[in-house]
Design a protein around this motif. Structure first.
Motif, PDB file in Angstrom:
ATOM      1  N   GLU A  19       0.810  -1.222   0.000  1.00 37.86           N
ATOM      2  CA  GLU A  19       0.000   0.000   0.000  1.00 37.86           C
ATOM      3  C   GLU A  19       0.840   1.267   0.000  1.00 37.86           C
ATOM      4  OE1 GLU A  19      -3.194  -0.175  -0.401  1.00 37.86           O
ATOM      5  OE2 GLU A  19      -3.228  -2.370  -0.265  1.00 37.86           O
ATOM      6  N   ALA A  24      -2.339   3.788   4.667  1.00 36.48           N
ATOM      7  CA  ALA A  24      -3.017   2.996   3.649  1.00 36.48           C
ATOM      8  C   ALA A  24      -3.075   1.527   4.049  1.00 36.48           C
ATOM      9  CB  ALA A  24      -2.301   3.154   2.307  1.00 36.48           C
ATOM     10  N   ALA A  28      -6.397  -0.896   4.633  1.00 36.18           N
ATOM     11  CA  ALA A  28      -6.554  -2.201   3.978  1.00 36.18           C
ATOM     12  C   ALA A  28      -6.775  -3.316   4.984  1.00 36.18           C
ATOM     13  CB  ALA A  28      -5.329  -2.491   3.121  1.00 36.18           C
TER      14      ALA A  28
END
Length: 298
Positions: A19, A24, A28
């Protein structure tokens, strides 16, 4: 799973690499960024090594590359085992990341992938001389490379040679290359794929006794765009034979030195992993390469 490398910690490290950032990765994984940071720190404490460079995007250290590669291999084995047992994997398809050079991707490689329809491919386009770096970093499980030297933990098999022809448009030939090739090739405008592309320099050195191609060069980082640029007269360039031959027949390209192509050896490198997914893809790629690439030594 070995006790010092818990799977949840390894998965977190992979998420950060894939990511690019801790935030990020947290999104996820459906956890907080602080949880991601703590997991990575815990994994680093267990290994006794720094595994990540906290850059944007985050990149693995040499030790991190080893753990990333281990984690991806373990997850692939887990997916293969679940598939062999007929267990549902929550709709997750078999996924295979591969590094491949642009010219292979634009010519013979895609037909190979159609032979294995049950795999979802994730292709990373990179120069054939640098695809091994993605293997080393654990970002891909296999790669088309130009080096026979195996990355640690990988096996290598030859695929054949991709032949490149020195070509130019008829108009460009008349304007810039009228006369002995050795007298003009090093000064004529040239098309190169990117700053790593040395094929044109290699050819020019063989014709001039040491001088590379001109500094008047156009960078066209697209296989199809490269051929179009040469055919349009932007410069001369080394074009894959399979793309050059039809244009030579129709008269939009001229082979500047029919007896002096450049042959680039290609190899298949893959993890030493007993994976049906990887084995099926390797068979399809080798079968296609056997038909599409030159199998004789230059």
């Amino acid at each position: 799973m070995m006790p010092d490398l818990p799977l949840d910690l390894v998965r977190t490290l992979l998420a950060v690499i894939d990511e690019g950032t801790f935030d990020a990765a947290a999104a996820a994984l459906h956890v907080t960024p602080s949880a991601v940071s703590q997991r990575v720190k815990t994994l680093e404490q267990r290994t006794g090594r720094v595994l990540l460079l906290r850059t944007k995007p985050a990149t693995p250290t040499a030790s991190g590359e080893i753990v990333v590669r281990f984690g991806r291999q373990l997850l692939q084995l887990e997916r293969d085992t679940r598939a062999d047992l007929g267990m549902s994997d929550e709709g997750e398809p078999a996924r295979l990341p591969i590094a491949v050079n642009a010219d292979s991707l634009s010519t013979w490689f895609i037909p190979a992938l159609t032979r294995v329809p049950d795999i979802h491919f994730e292709l990373h386009r990179e120069d054939e001389g640098h695809t091994t770096a993605l293997l080393r970093e654990g970002l891909v499980m296999a790669a088309v490379t130009s080096t026979p030297d195996p990355v640690q933990g990988c096996l290598v098999r030859p695929l054949g040679h991709m032949r490149y022809l020195p070509t130019a448009s008829p108009d460009f030939l008349a304007r810039h290359l009228d006369g002995p090739l050795r007298a003009h090739i090093a000064d004529a405008p040239v098309v190169v794929f990117d700053r790593r592309d040395d094929l044109q320099d290699r050819f020019a050195r063989t014709r001039t006794g040491g001088r590379g191609a001109s500094h008047h060069r156009h960078h066209i980082p697209s296989s199809e765009g490269f051929v179009d640029a040469v055919a349009a007269g932007l410069g001369w360039g080394m074009v894959p034979q399979v793309q050059a031959r039809p244009r030579i027949r129709e008269g939009t390209l001229v082979d500047l030195a029919p007896d002096h192509p450049i042959d680039v050896p290609l190899y298949w490198q893959q993890w030493k992993l007993d994976s049906p997914t990887l084995a099926a893809a390797a068979r399809a790629i080798h079968d296609t390469a056997a038909q599409a690439l030159d199998q004789t030594r230059p």
